[in-house]
Write a protein that holds these residues in place. Structure first.
Motif, PDB file in Angstrom:
ATOM      1  N   LEU A  12      -2.799   3.059   6.493  1.00 21.68           N
ATOM      2  CA  LEU A  12      -3.524   4.213   5.835  1.00 21.68           C
ATOM      3  C   LEU A  12      -4.072   4.951   6.240  1.00 21.68           C
ATOM      4  O   LEU A  12      -4.258   6.452   6.458  1.00 21.68           O
ATOM      5  N   ALA A  13      -4.730   4.589   8.052  1.00 22.51           N
ATOM      6  CA  ALA A  13      -4.947   5.695   9.239  1.00 22.51           C
ATOM      7  C   ALA A  13      -4.134   6.118   9.773  1.00 22.51           C
ATOM      8  O   ALA A  13      -4.119   7.079  10.601  1.00 22.51           O
ATOM      9  N   SER A  14      -3.015   5.540   9.539  1.00 22.70           N
ATOM     10  CA  SER A  14      -1.981   5.898  10.046  1.00 22.70           C
ATOM     11  C   SER A  14      -0.568   7.258  10.391  1.00 22.70           C
ATOM     12  O   SER A  14      -0.456   7.296   8.496  1.00 22.70           O
ATOM     13  N   GLU A  43      15.693  -2.674   6.889  1.00 21.25           N
ATOM     14  CA  GLU A  43      14.863  -3.207   7.751  1.00 21.25           C
ATOM     15  C   GLU A  43      13.503  -2.630   8.270  1.00 21.25           C
ATOM     16  O   GLU A  43      12.537  -2.942   7.949  1.00 21.25           O
ATOM     17  N   LEU A  44      13.483  -1.189   8.489  1.00 23.34           N
ATOM     18  CA  LEU A  44      12.398  -0.385   9.115  1.00 23.34           C
ATOM     19  C   LEU A  44      11.655   0.081   8.410  1.00 23.34           C
ATOM     20  O   LEU A  44      10.940  -0.185   9.130  1.00 23.34           O
ATOM     21  N   ARG A  45      12.088  -0.078   7.160  1.00 25.94           N
ATOM     22  CA  ARG A  45      11.469   0.556   5.777  1.00 25.94           C
ATOM     23  C   ARG A  45      10.639  -0.979   5.150  1.00 25.94           C
ATOM     24  O   ARG A  45       9.110  -0.472   5.722  1.00 25.94           O
ATOM     25  N   HIS A  46      10.782  -1.937   5.404  1.00 32.42           N
ATOM     26  CA  HIS A  46      10.607  -3.301   5.422  1.00 32.42           C
ATOM     27  C   HIS A  46       9.276  -2.935   6.277  1.00 32.42           C
ATOM     28  O   HIS A  46       8.149  -3.844   6.243  1.00 32.42           O
ATOM     29  N   ALA A  47       9.517  -2.857   7.671  1.00 28.06           N
ATOM     30  CA  ALA A  47       8.562  -3.441   8.480  1.00 28.06           C
ATOM     31  C   ALA A  47       7.167  -2.176   8.652  1.00 28.06           C
ATOM     32  O   ALA A  47       5.936  -2.766   8.499  1.00 28.06           O
ATOM     33  N   ILE A  48       7.551  -0.854   7.777  1.00 27.31           N
ATOM     34  CA  ILE A  48       6.230  -0.384   8.037  1.00 27.31           C
ATOM     35  C   ILE A  48       5.707  -0.549   6.606  1.00 27.31           C
ATOM     36  O   ILE A  48       4.088  -0.319   6.557  1.00 27.31           O
ATOM     37  N   GLU A  49       6.302  -0.976   5.323  1.00 23.41           N
ATOM     38  CA  GLU A  49       5.476  -1.228   4.581  1.00 23.41           C
ATOM     39  C   GLU A  49       4.221  -3.208   4.440  1.00 23.41           C
ATOM     40  O   GLU A  49       3.386  -3.048   3.949  1.00 23.41           O
ATOM     41  N   ARG A  50       5.542  -3.753   5.590  1.00 23.02           N
ATOM     42  CA  ARG A  50       4.343  -4.934   6.386  1.00 23.02           C
ATOM     43  C   ARG A  50       3.132  -4.586   7.009  1.00 23.02           C
ATOM     44  O   ARG A  50       2.651  -5.489   7.411  1.00 23.02           O
ATOM     45  N   MET A  51       3.208  -3.189   6.939  1.00 25.72           N
ATOM     46  CA  MET A  51       1.672  -2.928   8.206  1.00 25.72           C
ATOM     47  C   MET A  51       0.804  -3.846   7.606  1.00 25.72           C
ATOM     48  O   MET A  51       0.365  -3.331   5.753  1.00 25.72           O
ATOM     49  N   GLU A  52      -0.698  -3.939   8.095  1.00 24.45           N
ATOM     50  CA  GLU A  52      -1.926  -3.928   7.285  1.00 24.45           C
ATOM     51  C   GLU A  52      -2.230  -2.869   6.635  1.00 24.45           C
ATOM     52  O   GLU A  52      -1.718  -1.899   7.722  1.00 24.45           O
ATOM     53  N   TYR A  63       3.067  10.194   9.798  1.00 22.04           N
ATOM     54  CA  TYR A  63       3.968   9.301   9.352  1.00 22.04           C
ATOM     55  C   TYR A  63       4.519   9.198  10.457  1.00 22.04           C
ATOM     56  O   TYR A  63       5.009   7.704  10.545  1.00 22.04           O
ATOM     57  N   TYR A  64       4.585   9.460  11.767  1.00 22.58           N
ATOM     58  CA  TYR A  64       5.384   9.170  13.317  1.00 22.58           C
ATOM     59  C   TYR A  64       4.404   7.429  13.477  1.00 22.58           C
ATOM     60  O   TYR A  64       4.850   6.792  14.226  1.00 22.58           O
ATOM     61  N   ASP A  65       3.240   7.631  13.475  1.00 20.37           N
ATOM     62  CA  ASP A  65       2.856   6.347  13.676  1.00 20.37           C
ATOM     63  C   ASP A  65       3.404   5.677  13.077  1.00 20.37           C
ATOM     64  O   ASP A  65       3.138   3.872  14.216  1.00 20.37           O
ATOM     65  N   ARG A  66       3.673   5.192  12.006  1.00 22.19           N
ATOM     66  CA  ARG A  66       3.922   4.643  11.529  1.00 22.19           C
ATOM     67  C   ARG A  66       5.313   4.387  11.407  1.00 22.19           C
ATOM     68  O   ARG A  66       6.316   3.103  11.063  1.00 22.19           O
ATOM     69  N   ILE A  67       5.941   4.770  12.370  1.00 20.23           N
ATOM     70  CA  ILE A  67       7.949   4.646  12.629  1.00 20.23           C
ATOM     71  C   ILE A  67       7.621   4.162  13.606  1.00 20.23           C
ATOM     72  O   ILE A  67       8.635   3.037  13.958  1.00 20.23           O
ATOM     73  N   MET A  68       6.765   4.802  14.879  1.00 19.63           N
ATOM     74  CA  MET A  68       6.711   3.388  16.034  1.00 19.63           C
ATOM     75  C   MET A  68       6.120   2.183  16.064  1.00 19.63           C
ATOM     76  O   MET A  68       6.468   1.511  16.317  1.00 19.63           O
ATOM     77  N   ILE A  71       1.156  -1.395   0.025  1.00 16.57           N
ATOM     78  CA  ILE A  71      -0.011   0.220  -0.026  1.00 16.57           C
ATOM     79  C   ILE A  71       1.326   1.316  -0.175  1.00 16.57           C
ATOM     80  O   ILE A  71       0.280   2.288  -0.347  1.00 16.57           O
ATOM     81  N   HIS A  72       2.238   1.163   0.309  1.00 14.47           N
ATOM     82  CA  HIS A  72       2.923   2.669   0.330  1.00 14.47           C
ATOM     83  C   HIS A  72       3.870   2.836  -1.037  1.00 14.47           C
ATOM     84  O   HIS A  72       3.859   3.850  -0.959  1.00 14.47           O
ATOM     85  N   ASP A  73       3.483   1.877  -2.346  1.00 15.46           N
ATOM     86  CA  ASP A  73       4.240   2.331  -3.215  1.00 15.46           C
ATOM     87  C   ASP A  73       3.332   2.501  -4.185  1.00 15.46           C
ATOM     88  O   ASP A  73       2.553   2.065  -5.239  1.00 15.46           O
TER      89      ASP A  73
END
Length: 210
Positions: A69-71, A55-64, A73-78, A4-6
């Motif tokens: 979409l509901a998060s 690895e952090l970028r990919h962890a964010i990409e792996r979010m449901e 920028y900093y929510d996603r980092i957390m 969903i990030h791309d």
């Protein structure tokens, strides 16, 4: 991965509201908790050496997707940092939920990465190249809208970096150069597109001679 990030090149979101920012100072953080995400990022990556930026970028990409979409920028980092702390064994999921006072949704499970398949000789400025037409289930730093497209190398970086598809999964990787590749809008989106060019930064491992 087609996550969903791309969203580059995706249509149907309407006109993007945009204005040029002045050079005046703008606050980096807008909520009192937002600095915590960056603090934990540097703690995990720099101080503890638990993970790298890919690895952090990919962890964010792996979010449901709905969570992503509901998060903010900093929510996603957390979420990305918390997921990696759990995956790397720095904290248990149970302890995290105790500290959060309830359920804490983490990234979806990590899949396999892949090693680089970089060209044996580097490309030069002016070379015509084609982006590999490939679909990758794991982390990748190639925008989906340039798959299989041809462009021209404008610049080759002097510094080299590890291949993100590998290090984003914790795998070792030899460093390789990246390239500024220029594409015409017609090449990317067909003859109906307004005339223009787009420059994309790409690792050599994503490119072939055209």
């Amino acid at each position: 991965m087609d996550g969903i990030h791309d969203l580059g090149g995706v249509q149907g979101f309407g006109r993007v509201a945009h204005r040029a920012n002045s050079l005046s100072y703008k606050p980096v953080f807008h909520e009192p908790w937002e600095h915590l995400g960056y603090s934990l990022l540097f703690l995990g990556a720099a101080e503890l050496g638990l993970f790298n930026v890919d690895e952090l970028r990919h962890a964010i990409e792996r979010m449901e997707p709905r969570q992503y979409l509901a998060s903010s920028y900093y929510d996603r980092i957390m979420v990305g940092v918390a997921s990696l702390f759990v995956e790397k064994g720095a904290i248990t999921g149970q302890r995290l939920e105790e500290l959060a006072g309830g359920g804490y949704p983490l990234a979806l499970p990590l899949g396999p990465g892949r090693e680089a398949d970089a060209p044996k000789a580097p490309f030069n400025v002016g070379d015509r190249v084609r982006v590999k037409d490939e679909f990758v289930s794991g982390h990748i730093r190639m925008p989906g809208y340039v798959r299989g497209k041809c462009g021209v190398v404008l610049h080759r970086t002097t510094h080299e970096w590890p291949f993100p598809d590998a290090v984003g999964h914790g795998m070792p990787s030899a460093p390789e150069p990246t390239y500024h590749v220029q594409f015409t809008t017609q090449e990317l989106w067909g003859d109906a597109a307004d005339a223009g060019t787009v420059v994309v930064d790409l690792f050599g491992g994503y490119l072939l001679n055209a």
